[in-house]
Enzyme design. Structure first.
Site, PDB file in Angstrom:
ATOM      1  N   SER A 166       0.832  -1.208   0.000  1.00  0.00           N
ATOM      2  CA  SER A 166       0.000   0.000   0.000  1.00  0.00           C
ATOM      3  C   SER A 166       0.871   1.265   0.000  1.00  0.00           C
ATOM      4  O   SER A 166       0.500   2.274  -0.590  1.00  0.00           O
ATOM      5  CB  SER A 166      -0.990  -0.004   1.169  1.00  0.00           C
ATOM      6  OG  SER A 166      -0.312   0.187   2.381  1.00  0.00           O
ATOM      7  N   ARG A 243      13.280  -7.785   5.167  1.00  0.00           N
ATOM      8  CA  ARG A 243      14.606  -8.414   5.142  1.00  0.00           C
ATOM      9  C   ARG A 243      15.591  -7.396   5.647  1.00  0.00           C
ATOM     10  O   ARG A 243      15.473  -6.203   5.331  1.00  0.00           O
ATOM     11  CB  ARG A 243      14.995  -8.725   3.696  1.00  0.00           C
ATOM     12  CG  ARG A 243      14.946 -10.153   3.282  1.00  0.00           C
ATOM     13  CD  ARG A 243      15.313 -10.216   1.827  1.00  0.00           C
ATOM     14  NE  ARG A 243      16.687 -10.713   1.695  1.00  0.00           N
ATOM     15  CZ  ARG A 243      16.977 -11.996   1.493  1.00  0.00           C
ATOM     16  NH1 ARG A 243      16.025 -12.881   1.406  1.00  0.00           N
ATOM     17  NH2 ARG A 243      18.231 -12.397   1.366  1.00  0.00           N
ATOM     18  N   LEU A 245      18.994  -5.559   5.502  1.00  0.00           N
ATOM     19  CA  LEU A 245      19.957  -5.324   4.416  1.00  0.00           C
ATOM     20  C   LEU A 245      21.377  -5.555   4.925  1.00  0.00           C
ATOM     21  O   LEU A 245      21.708  -5.172   6.053  1.00  0.00           O
ATOM     22  CB  LEU A 245      19.812  -3.892   3.897  1.00  0.00           C
ATOM     23  CG  LEU A 245      18.459  -3.561   3.258  1.00  0.00           C
ATOM     24  CD1 LEU A 245      18.347  -2.064   3.001  1.00  0.00           C
ATOM     25  CD2 LEU A 245      18.268  -4.345   1.959  1.00  0.00           C
ATOM     26  N   ASN A 259      13.504   4.111   4.894  1.00  0.00           N
ATOM     27  CA  ASN A 259      12.623   3.057   5.409  1.00  0.00           C
ATOM     28  C   ASN A 259      11.455   3.737   6.117  1.00  0.00           C
ATOM     29  O   ASN A 259      11.589   4.858   6.606  1.00  0.00           O
ATOM     30  CB  ASN A 259      13.389   2.177   6.396  1.00  0.00           C
ATOM     31  CG  ASN A 259      12.525   1.045   6.925  1.00  0.00           C
ATOM     32  OD1 ASN A 259      11.717   0.475   6.179  1.00  0.00           O
ATOM     33  ND2 ASN A 259      12.663   0.719   8.196  1.00  0.00           N
ATOM     34  N   HIS A 261       8.707   3.076   9.264  1.00  0.00           N
ATOM     35  CA  HIS A 261       8.435   2.194  10.403  1.00  0.00           C
ATOM     36  C   HIS A 261       7.133   2.649  11.066  1.00  0.00           C
ATOM     37  O   HIS A 261       6.942   3.840  11.306  1.00  0.00           O
ATOM     38  CB  HIS A 261       9.604   2.271  11.394  1.00  0.00           C
ATOM     39  CG  HIS A 261       9.416   1.362  12.555  1.00  0.00           C
ATOM     40  ND1 HIS A 261       9.542  -0.007  12.444  1.00  0.00           N
ATOM     41  CD2 HIS A 261       9.068   1.610  13.837  1.00  0.00           C
ATOM     42  CE1 HIS A 261       9.289  -0.554  13.617  1.00  0.00           C
ATOM     43  NE2 HIS A 261       8.996   0.410  14.476  1.00  0.00           N
ATOM     44  N   GLU A 294      22.908   0.317   9.777  1.00  0.00           N
ATOM     45  CA  GLU A 294      23.105  -1.111  10.042  1.00  0.00           C
ATOM     46  C   GLU A 294      22.219  -1.667  11.141  1.00  0.00           C
ATOM     47  O   GLU A 294      22.061  -2.874  11.274  1.00  0.00           O
ATOM     48  CB  GLU A 294      24.582  -1.384  10.340  1.00  0.00           C
ATOM     49  CG  GLU A 294      25.409  -1.213   9.087  1.00  0.00           C
ATOM     50  CD  GLU A 294      26.813  -1.752   9.211  1.00  0.00           C
ATOM     51  OE1 GLU A 294      27.052  -2.600  10.077  1.00  0.00           O
ATOM     52  OE2 GLU A 294      27.666  -1.298   8.428  1.00  0.00           O
ATOM     53  N   GLU A 326       1.309   6.933   7.112  1.00  0.00           N
ATOM     54  CA  GLU A 326       2.481   6.475   6.343  1.00  0.00           C
ATOM     55  C   GLU A 326       2.342   6.905   4.891  1.00  0.00           C
ATOM     56  O   GLU A 326       3.289   7.379   4.269  1.00  0.00           O
ATOM     57  CB  GLU A 326       2.597   4.951   6.413  1.00  0.00           C
ATOM     58  CG  GLU A 326       2.917   4.409   7.789  1.00  0.00           C
ATOM     59  CD  GLU A 326       3.091   2.895   7.776  1.00  0.00           C
ATOM     60  OE1 GLU A 326       3.527   2.344   6.760  1.00  0.00           O
ATOM     61  OE2 GLU A 326       2.770   2.260   8.798  1.00  0.00           O
TER      62      GLU A 326
HETATM   63  C1  GRF Z   1       3.971  -0.675   6.865  1.00  0.00           C
HETATM   64  O1  GRF Z   1       3.233  -0.591   8.034  1.00  0.00           O
HETATM   65  C2  GRF Z   1       5.382  -0.193   7.092  1.00  0.00           C
HETATM   66  O2  GRF Z   1       5.478   0.795   8.059  1.00  0.00           O
HETATM   67  C3  GRF Z   1       6.080  -1.436   7.548  1.00  0.00           C
HETATM   68  O3  GRF Z   1       5.529  -2.443   6.767  1.00  0.00           O
HETATM   69  C4  GRF Z   1       4.203  -2.096   6.396  1.00  0.00           C
HETATM   70  C5  GRF Z   1       4.099  -2.232   4.899  1.00  0.00           C
HETATM   71  O4  GRF Z   1       2.795  -2.056   4.448  1.00  0.00           O
HETATM   72  N1  GRF Z   1       7.515  -1.305   7.468  1.00  0.00           N
HETATM   73  P1  GRF Z   1       2.456  -2.003   2.902  1.00  0.00           P
HETATM   74  O5  GRF Z   1       3.041  -3.261   2.276  1.00  0.00           O
HETATM   75  O6  GRF Z   1       3.079  -0.765   2.356  1.00  0.00           O
HETATM   76  O7  GRF Z   1       0.957  -1.963   2.826  1.00  0.00           O
END
Ligand code: GRF
Length: 385
Positions: A166, A243, A245, A259, A261, A294, A326
């Site tokens: 998403s 994963r 890295l 990234n 989170h 890291e 997000e």
């Molecule tokens: C999200 O909640 C992101 O913060 C986390 O993994 C999830 C990925 O969701 N790292 P999507 O695949 O983008 O819907």
């Protein structure tokens, strides 16, 4: 101006190959041979010398009423003499474009279709040619016939996904709506079952290097580096990539891996962050976009967003609320990168031209379980129980 700079015509200054006098006396270039060739062979829509009056006054003279020209500053190398004049006179960049030609002696308006061939022909004729802008529809309510806008830098993304995709979809949507100056060069999913991006309305392709085929993490990462480099990826976007890295990959893209989170770091790093926060009983949670390093979710923080946690929530409801944020902040962080506004200084990411945000502190979100409106006296704060 040269008096002000205490320079005479015999003097030299940094950035100029010749003396000031010789630089200013360089003869006008004659374009007749190239123009005759083009006019004979192509559908030339307009030709104009850029003289005193710069771009803004000259260009509209050859445009129909309903059109405007958008000139992209930065799409050609400005002649050094103009840089010297600008610095010496402390002149604003737009003012320079209003007055001088900045090194563009002649502008030719052509169709998009013929443009590549015309560029090739000009180079073959020994001319220096640049694609410097486009003709667009003009808003009749505005008097704007020509504008000089900074050239958009399109950042080339490589996206890593494992989940539902998403965030990837939100990035694609922002690009397609013109809200994000980026282009997805490559999507890699390490999940053989899920195909984020597929079936969704997107012209971006998906690549799966076939995770089971790689013996070690380094092998897998080496392959990713190879395919990203081949596709010209500048910025790597981890969008739910499950994963870790390897240092090999991190070193290949130093401070060029982002990234997201689903918690307000440094709280609740690692897996199931939304549930961790919910079970802990926080009143607010949120999400963080950061550069990868890291550690697990430890890199320098670019943007965070906060959402309230209500008493009646479940961890799934909270996760959905966070996910919505997000989708908002990830494209924002990428856009700041595209605009060259992010500077990493130690652990801190400084954002150039950052606008002051609402300075009000946040209090507990309203409780729906206990409602108490008691006030002991008029001057008391409302009861916070
Ligand atoms: C999200 O909640 C992101 O913060 C986390 O993994 C999830 C990925 O969701 N790292 P999507 O695949 O983008 O819907």
């Amino acid at each position: 101006m040269f008096e002000r700079m205490k320079l005479g015509i015999q003097d030299r200054t940094k950035g100029l190959d010749e003396t000031i006098g010789l630089e200013l006396l360089k003869p006008t270039k004659i374009y007749a041979r190239a123009i005759l060739n083009l006019v004979k062979n192509f559908n030339i829509k307009g030709l104009i010398h850029i003289t005193g009056g710069g771009f803004l006054d000259n260009v509209p003279r050859i445009l129909p009423e309903r059109c405007r020209a958008v000139i992209q500053r930065g799409s050609w190398p400005v002649l050094p003499v103009f840089k010297v004049l600008q610095a010496g006179g402390d002149i604003e960049e737009m003012e320079m474009f209003r007055v001088f030609n900045m090194g563009i002696g002649l502008m030719i308006i052509v169709t998009e279709r013929e443009c590549p061939e015309i560029m090739e022909r000009l180079v073959a004729l020994g001319e220096e040619a640049y694609l410097i802008g486009a003709v667009d529809k003009r808003d009749p309510a505005k008097r704007l016939y020509a504008s000089c806008e900074p050239m958009k830098r399109i950042v080339k993304l490589g996206v890593l996904v494992s989940g539902s995709g998403s965030n990837l979809q939100s990035i694609i949507n922002h690009i397609e709506k013109g809200l994000l100056d980026a282009e997805i060069r490559m999507i890699i999913s390490n999940n053989p079952r899920l195909c984020p991006g597929e079936g969704k309305k997107t012209r971006h392709s998906l690549h799966r290097p076939g995770a089971p085929g790689f013996v070690t993490r380094e092998d897998f990462d080496r392959k990713m580096i190879e395919v990203f480099n081949i596709s010209g990826v500048e910025l790597v976007i981890m969008a739910g990539f499950m994963r870790i890295l390897s240092p090999l990959f991190l070193n290949a893209f130093p401070m060029k891996i982002m990234n997201i989170h689903p918690a307000v770091l440094p709280s609740f790093p690692g897996m199931h962050a939304q549930k961790q926060a919910f079970d802990y009983g926080v009143k607010f949670s949120g999400c963080t976009v950061h550069f990868a390093d890291e550690g697990v979710d430890t890199g320098p923080i670019i943007i965070q967003a906060i959402v309230p946690v209500y008493d009646q929530d479940t961890d799934e409801i909270l996760a959905q609320r966070i996910l919505k944020e997000e989708h908002r902040i990830y494209p924002k962080a990428i856009q700041l990168y595209a605009e060259g506004k992010l500077y990493v200084v130690g652990r801190k990411v400084l954002v150039k031209d950052h606008k002051q945000v609402d300075p009000h502190p946040l209090h507990n979100p309203p409780s729906s379980v206990f409602r108490c409106t008691k006030r002991k006296s008029r001057d008391d704060d409302p009861c916070s129980c």
